[in-house]
Write a protein that holds these residues in place. Sequence first.
Motif, short mmCIF file in Angstrom:
data_model
loop_
_atom_site.label_atom_id
_atom_site.label_comp_id
_atom_site.label_asym_id
_atom_site.label_seq_id
_atom_site.Cartn_x
_atom_site.Cartn_y
_atom_site.Cartn_z
N ASP A 32 0.91 -1.21 -0.09
CA ASP A 32 -0.13 -0.02 -0.09
C ASP A 32 0.99 1.30 0.22
N TRP A 33 1.75 1.10 -0.92
CA TRP A 33 2.81 2.32 -1.02
C TRP A 33 2.17 3.49 -1.33
N LYS A 34 2.39 4.79 -0.84
CA LYS A 34 2.09 6.18 -0.99
C LYS A 34 3.56 7.15 -1.33
N SER A 35 3.42 7.94 -2.32
CA SER A 35 4.70 9.02 -2.14
C SER A 35 4.70 9.48 -0.99
N SER A 67 5.61 12.25 1.67
CA SER A 67 5.34 14.03 1.94
C SER A 67 6.87 14.77 1.48
N GLU A 126 7.42 10.45 -7.67
CA GLU A 126 6.48 9.56 -7.26
C GLU A 126 7.18 8.83 -6.36
N TYR A 127 8.50 8.51 -6.45
CA TYR A 127 9.42 7.86 -5.09
C TYR A 127 10.13 8.82 -4.62
N LYS A 165 8.52 5.98 -1.72
CA LYS A 165 7.10 5.69 -1.23
C LYS A 165 7.22 5.10 0.11
N ASN A 169 4.82 2.66 3.04
CA ASN A 169 3.74 1.96 3.18
C ASN A 169 3.39 1.88 4.56
N SER A 170 2.07 1.03 4.96
CA SER A 170 1.51 1.35 6.22
C SER A 170 2.33 0.65 7.28
#
Lengths: 387, 387
Positions: free
Chosen positions: A39-42, A44, A51-52, A54, A56-57
Amino acid sequence: MTLLNIQPNSMKAKLSLFVFASFLSSGLCMAQDKAPVDDWKSASSNQPGKEYPKVNSEGRVKFRIVAPEAKSVGCTFRDSSEFTKGEDGAWYGHTRPLDEGFHYYAIKIDGAEVPDPSSMMFFGAMRWGSAVEVPAHDQDFYALKNVPHGQLREIFFYSKSTDTSRRAFVYTPPGYDQNPQQRYPVLYLQHGWGENEYGWGVQGRTAWIMDNLIAENKSKPFIIVMTYGMTNDTRPGGLRNFDIKPFETVLVDELIPYVDANFRTIADQPHRAMAGLSMGGMETKMITLKNLNKFSHIGLFSGGSISMEDVDKTPGFKEKVKMVFVSYGSRELGGDRPNRGGDPKANTEALKAAGINSHFYVSQNTAHEWQSWRRSLREIAPLLFKD
Amino acid sequence: MTLLNIQPNSMKAKLSLFVFASFLSSGLCMAQDKAPVDDWKSASSNQPGKEYPKVNSEGRVKFRIVAPEAKSVGCTFRDSSEFTKGEDGAWYGHTRPLDEGFHYYAIKIDGAEVPDPSSMMFFGAMRWGSAVEVPAHDQDFYALKNVPHGQLREIFFYSKSTDTSRRAFVYTPPGYDQNPQQRYPVLYLQHGWGENEYGWGVQGRTAWIMDNLIAENKSKPFIIVMTYGMTNDTRPGGLRNFDIKPFETVLVDELIPYVDANFRTIADQPHRAMAGLSMGGMETKMITLKNLNKFSHIGLFSGGSISMEDVDKTPGFKEKVKMVFVSYGSRELGGDRPNRGGDPKANTEALKAAGINSHFYVSQNTAHEWQSWRRSLREIAPLLFKD
């Protein structure tokens, strides 16, 4: 752990070398024994449009590095996965789960240690380089919100003792310009070893933390002054002989008079505080205990504590000091780590028992890192300058 | 060269793609046909404590990159020497002679383009990365000196049109806090394509240029506001369809009212100027000609010029515009480069002949680069807000 063994009546500090070993450490040591949650997100902390990396949770960080001819790519986070080439020809790898918050790192390309071109740049570990923000359950307190904002001002003051014009950052609270008759207390706030005057304003999120606290009526508005603590001229080993005098002169004899002349401060001891993290805590302890006619509030974040021995050695401590605040990340405490300056919680309790307004805060599940110190600022601010 | 073909009465700008080809170009094309002069000195743009990069009296830059396992190392300056391994195992290479002033670059390690870990970090060419200062014969005008200093303030203003809290930097001149009755004119100052709101305050040296000019009584004190011009959302080709409206709304409808409410401005048209470099010049022209009830002084640095056709198309131009300033680096002019917006010097002369207070400045021996724009700020400042 406790970093410091400080003799407050001496100019020298005997500093544990643990400060270096622990500088970039963060969180648990964990083998890469299972697949990361997808569940990777860029992050902040990425540069605009990147994009990278990233996150994850689990708090793992995944990198993408374009290095077509490289034989090997990696990062400085220990216990990271192997980096391998993806179908697009770029290299990918990820870290173990990291603590919530902010972590410095670098990328390794065929033995070269370089900034990640996708990360924003921060000064720490003696260089402008990469860092990543791992989302935190409490990140709201240091977020940019639509509340009244103070200003972070870059100023230059002339220092006679060093014959240089020196940079400082000054946070003025919301309303400072609108209320020209109001005067404010001042907190002098120091970074740690390997860092500089940008630390608290950039990765520390000082302005947003204060704006949010003030908007919620949790803190009085006050001025915060951040300048370079002259911490980086010595190298490992050399710190044993760290001499506080040059910085003490710049801060006490030059910067404080400049700030009092150029900002609407309440220019007296009851309305002047000093705090710092790690080596900046050591500096805070050394400078405040020698200058109790100048400072009334003392904050040490992951940087030692004040013992009854310190109190007894320091004439006038009980009369002059209005508040002592000591904090650590929970991962810094306990185990077999040495507490050379004395156990910080026990020291705090001893001061309380002696009638000194004293506070101890533990940042849960963080180590010797900025998330501990952001929280420490959030915790100390409401305790400062209470009448 | 002239970058821009602007139709001021339209929302669209037809922008020459030359802006991209020329973005990182600087100075002469010169083969590496002789040994560099051996008088290398550490660059002022290095990170603290870093010996390399070094610059010599020819304006060449020499790099040292530690990359033990790399097959090849290089840099993005064209016509640079081969990088070779020195006796210490690090890679060394140098550039052709560069123009005086400031140049963005990156290091290449086995095909990866990364920041030089020894350089300070700057935002340009769409990334935080490396740049080098080549000493200039006139560098004194942008040096940090022991003169009264203004402040560079980081502020955040809420923008309804974008529903974001947006960053701006505000330069307040020396004496701003000491003279609470005084009000000041304001210059809105824009960066170029690939840059952001940090450009003028960091590599542009705006505060030091203004502090020095004011100390020498060469400029009136005024406020300077720098925010992100929303220039980087489009990519090459997409710029042909660049829409000024979103930024115009942020600047004119949101930022100007915020600044007038939160700083001691003289909040009227005669005391409000706008200037910008390259694409920021294009924005300046588009926004000012549409809002002459807001702006009276116009500055275009390496970013087009204003023709009599523009004047004739713009109702009220002659009555409302108090000053037009156009500048270029000398290496941008002449030759077979297109002047799509019309020859900037001829345009200036035509405006003068029509009775418009108009100025043309050429930065000698510089190209489409920050040294041209630092000098342009030095030149325009004394011309602004003359009564």
